[in-house]
Design a protein around this motif. Structure first.
Motif, PDB file in Angstrom:
ATOM      1  N   LYS A   1      -9.072   2.352  -4.571  1.00 37.63           N
ATOM      2  CA  LYS A   1      -9.226   3.681  -3.971  1.00 37.63           C
ATOM      3  C   LYS A   1      -7.872   4.391  -3.903  1.00 37.63           C
ATOM      4  O   LYS A   1      -7.772   5.590  -4.184  1.00 37.63           O
ATOM      5  CB  LYS A   1      -9.844   3.551  -2.569  1.00 37.63           C
ATOM      6  N   GLY A   2      -6.818   3.668  -3.548  1.00 34.97           N
ATOM      7  CA  GLY A   2      -5.477   4.235  -3.481  1.00 34.97           C
ATOM      8  C   GLY A   2      -4.975   4.671  -4.842  1.00 34.97           C
ATOM      9  O   GLY A   2      -4.358   5.729  -4.994  1.00 34.97           O
ATOM     10  N   LYS A   3      -5.241   3.857  -5.863  1.00 36.55           N
ATOM     11  CA  LYS A   3      -4.828   4.200  -7.225  1.00 36.55           C
ATOM     12  C   LYS A   3      -5.566   5.434  -7.718  1.00 36.55           C
ATOM     13  O   LYS A   3      -4.978   6.294  -8.375  1.00 36.55           O
ATOM     14  CB  LYS A   3      -5.071   3.024  -8.165  1.00 36.55           C
ATOM     15  N   GLU A   4      -6.852   5.536  -7.392  1.00 34.85           N
ATOM     16  CA  GLU A   4      -7.641   6.708  -7.798  1.00 34.85           C
ATOM     17  C   GLU A   4      -7.091   7.976  -7.144  1.00 34.85           C
ATOM     18  O   GLU A   4      -6.959   9.017  -7.789  1.00 34.85           O
ATOM     19  CB  GLU A   4      -9.111   6.513  -7.444  1.00 34.85           C
ATOM     20  N   LEU A   5      -6.749   7.885  -5.862  1.00 40.07           N
ATOM     21  CA  LEU A   5      -6.194   9.038  -5.163  1.00 40.07           C
ATOM     22  C   LEU A   5      -4.828   9.412  -5.739  1.00 40.07           C
ATOM     23  O   LEU A   5      -4.542  10.592  -5.954  1.00 40.07           O
ATOM     24  CB  LEU A   5      -6.081   8.763  -3.670  1.00 40.07           C
TER      25      LEU A   5
ATOM     26  N   LEU B   1      -2.889   4.125   6.281  1.00 42.85           N
ATOM     27  CA  LEU B   1      -3.215   3.909   4.872  1.00 42.85           C
ATOM     28  C   LEU B   1      -4.134   2.704   4.704  1.00 42.85           C
ATOM     29  O   LEU B   1      -5.056   2.730   3.894  1.00 42.85           O
ATOM     30  CB  LEU B   1      -1.941   3.722   4.057  1.00 42.85           C
ATOM     31  N   ILE B   2      -3.884   1.669   5.494  1.00 37.35           N
ATOM     32  CA  ILE B   2      -4.744   0.474   5.458  1.00 37.35           C
ATOM     33  C   ILE B   2      -6.144   0.834   5.960  1.00 37.35           C
ATOM     34  O   ILE B   2      -7.148   0.494   5.329  1.00 37.35           O
ATOM     35  CB  ILE B   2      -4.128  -0.671   6.288  1.00 37.35           C
ATOM     36  N   ASN B   3      -6.207   1.550   7.087  1.00 39.29           N
ATOM     37  CA  ASN B   3      -7.503   1.941   7.659  1.00 39.29           C
ATOM     38  C   ASN B   3      -8.292   2.857   6.730  1.00 39.29           C
ATOM     39  O   ASN B   3      -9.522   2.829   6.727  1.00 39.29           O
ATOM     40  CB  ASN B   3      -7.307   2.613   9.016  1.00 39.29           C
ATOM     41  N   LEU B   4      -7.574   3.664   5.945  1.00 40.46           N
ATOM     42  CA  LEU B   4      -8.241   4.543   4.980  1.00 40.46           C
ATOM     43  C   LEU B   4      -8.638   3.809   3.709  1.00 40.46           C
ATOM     44  O   LEU B   4      -9.294   4.368   2.837  1.00 40.46           O
ATOM     45  CB  LEU B   4      -7.325   5.721   4.627  1.00 40.46           C
ATOM     46  N   GLY B   5      -8.211   2.556   3.585  1.00 43.48           N
ATOM     47  CA  GLY B   5      -8.556   1.764   2.414  1.00 43.48           C
ATOM     48  C   GLY B   5      -7.719   2.097   1.192  1.00 43.48           C
ATOM     49  O   GLY B   5      -8.100   1.781   0.069  1.00 43.48           O
TER      50      GLY B   5
END
Length: 83
Positions: free
Chosen positions: A29-33, A4-8
């Motif tokens: 980016k995580g919130k958007e996903l 998850l960290i590597n995917l940003g």
């Protein structure tokens, strides 16, 4: 977590009050996903409304089978990467 960290999708920081702990936060980016996932989940009801009970049970069984399959693959990959 590293994936998850590597995917940003999440960020990691050391806790200032306890250096043994790491604080994990969703990135933009995580919130958007996550929002896209929530929108997708909300559409499931639209699909389910047109199905009869047998079709719903079949869909649920199929999704559970897929989840079990993919969870096993992820755990296997995770275990292999630790070796």
């Amino acid at each position: 977590m590293k994936r998850l960290i590597n995917l940003g999708l999440v960020s990691e920081k050391v806790n200032k009050n306890d250096k043994r702990q790491k604080l994990i936060s969703l990135t933009k980016k995580g919130k958007e996903l996550l929002f896209k996932v929530y929108v997708g989940f909300s559409k499931i009801q639209d699909v389910m409304v047109g199905l009869n009970i047998e079709q719903r049970e079949l869909l649920i069984h199929t999704l559970q089978s897929l989840d079990t399959f993919h969870t096993g693959n992820i755990q296997s990959l995770s275990n292999n990467s630790k070796k």
